[in-house]
Scaffold this motif. Structure first.
Motif: not given
Length: 612
Positions: A307-335
């Protein structure tokens, strides 16, 4: 693959049909937006006829590109070599919230192609696996393990961030709330021409970013950096309500807002009249600055333009939550047992150094701290690898539920006019026993429960040879007024459309009439929107498309109105004029939705209404 059963015995069947419908929206729409793997000649939608065990991984959209490469690398890994049978892994795009809702419903996976029923699930956050575990069954979500992470930040056009003192001065969520509350908006920091301060956020019912943001607001209001309670969330209601007031509209993903901002930027504007800050994950900001605002799957030979004008990340001074991106094998009976074994091998591979080294290329931070972040995680791309300095922990499940329930009450009010094409072509069948008009009526009816009683809802129909006080070509089923207890009455009024006369298609005239009416009554502090459903090209308007665009595009220009009216067209069926509808959406900062598969209109309509 073994034949799937209709109900998993360990999960109570207690969700409504409406909940199940919401759950399939993202999966269904993924095929329209390129989120799923490319179909192969044998029709298996991404799985070759290779004799291997086929593993589908349901994942949030921003990880599809990365998981494609990780799946390829897995083939050459020791984890794969240890398998008795080769395995082929393919990601399919399903929003985290929708997948969680589906998994708690006790139904089969909402896809006609059983090859895409997931063995693995990778939502953006363990928030969602925790919710499924609490609402349905811990066995269903197995043992989630994070393999990468990305913080939630506020992306701002660089000139705007600098006006707030970035990067030298810390910026808090309270600072942003102050700009929302100040009637001078950007004028309070000497930038009158930028108008009101506007934020884009996603719907926390479907989006991890949206959910993390409302929790970050509650942390900020409580003054805490840990130990957030339901009582803290309740006490933060007024703070969050003010913060919500400057939201432009809600959506399923940040990609649509970022695409609109990108287009504004590339066309010579800085996008300031459209949005000032976007709550998003750091990885989405990096994709934007690379020239991939919607984080789509980049095709071989495709060139990305920053982009001609980039976005910059503002990390709130009070803190950020993280997306921790898990992976898991489902216990569904189609597996199957073979799929479980192969899924566990792939999950183990994601923890290896070979896999972790791939993550930074896609804007994700590896868990293995010995892996260098590389050139992408630099100021050139708007991020600071030393941030955030404060990490806000994930609250307990009951606290998260309290926050979602509160958002339903404090979210920005909406004023929505549904404008429905009832021209002659709406009588055509759509292949499931319904006509196009039947589908449109049912789509509108099934979304009424989304609106609160205080939200304003109106419904107009348009065709030739009808008129009303609103103008020629317009039939008013319901004026735009607070819904109150009129849901059942409006449901009946929509049914009346089945008997309306159906003639030509004065699309542009109808859109202009609706836009002018909504503009006259538009107010700051609420989402003012028009949903346009049309199944064809304009055939009968006196207004040209260029004239229409010129008249409706004023509010998105720099310094535009503080009460813009945004248009969300639905291109209904294969005959809809998608080019014209896209221009109409772009002119107002709205979004076009593709219902070229007319049988899916119910789901598309629900996705549109999810923006409000």
């Amino acid at each position: 693959m073994s034949a799937p059963r209709t109900v998993r015995r360990d999960i109570p069947r207690r969700t409504t049909a409406a909940l199940a419908t919401a759950a399939v929206i993202t999966l269904t729409l993924a095929a329209c937006t390129g989120g799923e793997a490319t179909p192969t000649p044998d029709g298996s939608q991404g799985f070759p006829d290779d004799g291997c065990t086929h593993i589908a991984i349901a994942t949030s959209s921003e990880k599809v590109n990365m998981l494609d490469e990780l799946a390829t690398a897995f083939k050459d890994s020791p984890e794969h070599e240890a398998l008795d049978t080769c395995a082929t892994v393919r990601p399919t795009n399903v929003s985290s919230g929708n997948a969680a809702r589906y998994l708690t419903s006790g139904e089969d996976w909402p896809s006609d192609d059983r090859a895409l029923w997931p063995t693995l699930w990778s939502p953006a956050s363990t928030v969602w696996t925790d919710r499924v575990s609490a609402a349905a069954s811990a066995n269903l979500v197995g043992s989630p393990a994070s393999f990468t992470r990305t913080p939630v930040v506020f992306g701002m056009p660089e000139p705007m961030a600098k006006a707030l003192g970035w990067p030298d001065e810390p910026i808090s969520i309270t600072d942003l709330e102050g700009l929302c509350q100040d009637p001078d908006g950007w004028g309070s920091v000497g930038k009158d021409i930028w108008g009101a301060f506007k934020i884009s956020k996603t719907n926390p019912n479907t989006s991890t970013t949206g959910l993390s943001t409302i929790l970050m607001q509650s942390y900020e209001a409580s003054g805490k950096a840990e130990g957030l309670t339901s009582a803290d969330v309740d006490a933060a209601a007024d703070f969050s309500r003010v913060f919500e007031e400057c939201v432009i509209h809600y959506g399923d993903t940040t990609g649509n807002v970022l695409s609109t901002l990108y287009d504004e930027t590339q066309n010579g504007a800085n996008g300031s009249a459209y949005v000032s800050a976007v709550a998003l994950e750091e990885t989405s900001l990096l994709n934007y600055n690379k020239g991939n605002p919607d984080s789509h799957t980049v095709q071989p030979g495709e060139t990305l333009t920053p982009p001609k004008t980039k976005l910059v990340a503002v990390y709130p001074s009070g803190g950020s939550m993280w997306s921790d991106n898990p992976v898991t094998v489902l216990g569904a009976d189609w597996v199957t047992a073979e799929q479980r074994t192969a899924g566990e091998a792939f999950a183990a591979f994601l923890q290896t150094t070979a896999a972790q080294e791939i993550l930074p290329e896609y804007g994700f931070r590896p868990l293995d701290e010995s892996v260098p972040l590389g050139d992408l995680f630099t100021a050139n791309f708007g991020v600071d690898p030393a941030q955030p300095r404060v990490t806000l922990p994930k609250p307990e499940v009951d606290v998260i539920s309290t926050a979602i329930d509160q958002w339903t009450q404090v979210r920005k009010p909406s004023s929505v006019l549904e404008l429905i094409d009832i021209s002659g072509s709406m009588d055509e069948p759509i292949g499931d026993g319904r006509s196009r008009l039947d589908g449109a009526i049912q789509g509108a009816q099934t979304t009424l429960d989304h609106f609160r009683s205080t939200d304003e809802v109106g419904v107009w129909a348009f065709t030739t040879d009808v008129d009303s006080p609103e103008g020629e070509g317009i039939q008013v089923l319901r004026r735009v007024t607070p819904l109150g207890a009129d849901g059942e009455k409006l449901d009946s009024s929509l049914d009346d459309l089945r008997y309306a006369q159906r003639n030509g298609t004065p699309l542009y005239d109808a859109v202009l009439t609706a836009y002018e009416a909504m503009s006259e009554r538009a107010e700051p502090g609420r989402i003012n929107a028009i949903v346009v459903l049309s199944d064809g090209e304009d055939t009968d308007s006196s207004t040209s498309l260029d004239s229409l665009i010129a008249k409706i595009g004023k509010s998105t220009k720099e310094g535009g109105t503080d009460a813009p009216v945004r248009i969300f067209p639905i291109a209904y069926g294969s005959g809809a004029d998608t080019s014209a509808l896209q221009r109409i959406a772009d002119a107002t900062g709205g979004q076009m939705f593709d219902a070229s598969d007319a049988e899916r209109i119910d789901l598309v309509f629900a996705s549109v209404i999810n923006n409000f």
